[in-house]
Design a protein around this motif. Structure first.
Motif, PDB file in Angstrom:
ATOM      1  N   LEU A 101      -2.743  -9.575 -44.845  1.00  0.00           N
ATOM      2  CA  LEU A 101      -3.752  -9.553 -45.912  1.00  0.00           C
ATOM      3  C   LEU A 101      -4.558  -8.262 -45.885  1.00  0.00           C
ATOM      4  O   LEU A 101      -4.832  -7.667 -46.935  1.00  0.00           O
ATOM      5  N   MET A 102      -4.941  -7.831 -44.688  1.00  0.00           N
ATOM      6  CA  MET A 102      -5.714  -6.596 -44.552  1.00  0.00           C
ATOM      7  C   MET A 102      -4.911  -5.404 -45.065  1.00  0.00           C
ATOM      8  O   MET A 102      -5.442  -4.565 -45.799  1.00  0.00           O
ATOM      9  N   PHE A 103      -3.645  -5.338 -44.692  1.00  0.00           N
ATOM     10  CA  PHE A 103      -2.809  -4.220 -45.127  1.00  0.00           C
ATOM     11  C   PHE A 103      -2.741  -4.178 -46.649  1.00  0.00           C
ATOM     12  O   PHE A 103      -2.879  -3.118 -47.268  1.00  0.00           O
ATOM     13  N   SER A 104      -2.560  -5.331 -47.249  1.00  0.00           N
ATOM     14  CA  SER A 104      -2.473  -5.408 -48.710  1.00  0.00           C
ATOM     15  C   SER A 104      -3.823  -5.126 -49.373  1.00  0.00           C
ATOM     16  O   SER A 104      -3.910  -4.370 -50.339  1.00  0.00           O
ATOM     17  N   PHE A 105      -4.889  -5.721 -48.838  1.00  0.00           N
ATOM     18  CA  PHE A 105      -6.213  -5.609 -49.439  1.00  0.00           C
ATOM     19  C   PHE A 105      -6.761  -4.186 -49.359  1.00  0.00           C
ATOM     20  O   PHE A 105      -7.376  -3.697 -50.293  1.00  0.00           O
ATOM     21  N   PHE A 106      -6.559  -3.514 -48.214  1.00  0.00           N
ATOM     22  CA  PHE A 106      -7.119  -2.181 -48.005  1.00  0.00           C
ATOM     23  C   PHE A 106      -6.173  -1.054 -48.419  1.00  0.00           C
ATOM     24  O   PHE A 106      -6.515   0.110 -48.298  1.00  0.00           O
ATOM     25  N   ARG A 107      -5.023  -1.410 -48.932  1.00  0.00           N
ATOM     26  CA  ARG A 107      -4.046  -0.408 -49.370  1.00  0.00           C
ATOM     27  C   ARG A 107      -4.649   0.487 -50.456  1.00  0.00           C
ATOM     28  O   ARG A 107      -5.272  -0.006 -51.399  1.00  0.00           O
ATOM     29  N   GLY A 108      -4.489   1.777 -50.280  1.00  0.00           N
ATOM     30  CA  GLY A 108      -4.999   2.727 -51.263  1.00  0.00           C
ATOM     31  C   GLY A 108      -6.473   3.056 -51.099  1.00  0.00           C
ATOM     32  O   GLY A 108      -7.023   3.814 -51.883  1.00  0.00           O
ATOM     33  N   THR A 109      -7.117   2.479 -50.092  1.00  0.00           N
ATOM     34  CA  THR A 109      -8.528   2.775 -49.832  1.00  0.00           C
ATOM     35  C   THR A 109      -8.621   3.633 -48.572  1.00  0.00           C
ATOM     36  O   THR A 109      -7.615   3.905 -47.910  1.00  0.00           O
ATOM     37  N   PHE A 110      -9.818   4.024 -48.225  1.00  0.00           N
ATOM     38  CA  PHE A 110     -10.021   4.804 -46.997  1.00  0.00           C
ATOM     39  C   PHE A 110      -9.680   3.997 -45.741  1.00  0.00           C
ATOM     40  O   PHE A 110      -9.552   4.556 -44.658  1.00  0.00           O
ATOM     41  N   LEU A 111      -9.496   2.687 -45.873  1.00  0.00           N
ATOM     42  CA  LEU A 111      -9.117   1.845 -44.734  1.00  0.00           C
ATOM     43  C   LEU A 111      -7.616   1.548 -44.686  1.00  0.00           C
ATOM     44  O   LEU A 111      -7.166   0.670 -43.960  1.00  0.00           O
ATOM     45  N   HIS A 112      -6.858   2.312 -45.451  1.00  0.00           N
ATOM     46  CA  HIS A 112      -5.411   2.094 -45.492  1.00  0.00           C
ATOM     47  C   HIS A 112      -4.777   2.183 -44.097  1.00  0.00           C
ATOM     48  O   HIS A 112      -3.822   1.466 -43.796  1.00  0.00           O
ATOM     49  N   GLN A 113      -5.315   3.027 -43.229  1.00  0.00           N
ATOM     50  CA  GLN A 113      -4.761   3.188 -41.878  1.00  0.00           C
ATOM     51  C   GLN A 113      -5.375   2.228 -40.862  1.00  0.00           C
ATOM     52  O   GLN A 113      -5.025   2.274 -39.689  1.00  0.00           O
ATOM     53  N   ALA A 114      -6.257   1.363 -41.297  1.00  0.00           N
ATOM     54  CA  ALA A 114      -6.896   0.403 -40.383  1.00  0.00           C
ATOM     55  C   ALA A 114      -5.993  -0.820 -40.229  1.00  0.00           C
ATOM     56  O   ALA A 114      -6.205  -1.867 -40.835  1.00  0.00           O
TER      57      ALA A 114
END
Length: 128
Positions: A101-114
């Motif tokens: 979920l995190m990978f999908s939700f933060f995709r394309g944001t500054f947290l993409h690598q989190a």
């Protein structure tokens, strides 16, 4: 699996090329005896390396049907007592689902690598 809450706090300056993140993780169990359900709620906070800045949070839940859940409920203490290995399995499935979920939700944001690392739920401390 469903997302319950989310937040994204933009950093005041761009993150470095390969940022290092710290993750706060909390798991909560709720039960619905009537429907034989165990609801595992997981909250993940993503912070900077020094843990001073919260960049984002995601809280989600996994709902599991557990046949004969009432057999594990003690009416005298009003507590559920599932086998430890089973609880570890529920936590592991939930954490893995949160990673996706995190990978999908933060995709394309500054947290993409989190990307949440693989975590051994056996190492968790139990709070009652």
């Amino acid at each position: 699996m469903e997302i319950l809450d989310s937040c994204l706090n933009a950093p005041s300056s761009p993150l470095p090329q390969n940022p290092k993140f710290q993750f706060d993780l909390a798991i909560e169990h709720r039960i619905n005896l009537e429907n034989n359900l165990v609801i595992v709620i997981c909250k993940v906070g993503i912070r900077n390396e020094s843990k001073e800045t919260l960049f984002g949070e995601l809280r989600g839940s996994c709902i599991f049907f557990v046949e004969k859940l009432k057999d594990y409920f003690d009416t005298e203490t009003n507590k559920l007592s599932l086998p430890d290995d089973f609880v570890v399995t529920l936590n592991s499935v939930t954490i893995s689902s949160m990673r996706g979920l995190m990978f999908s939700f933060f995709r394309g944001t500054f947290l993409h690598q989190a990307v949440l690392p693989i975590i051994d739920p056996k190492s968790f401390e139990k709070n009652t």
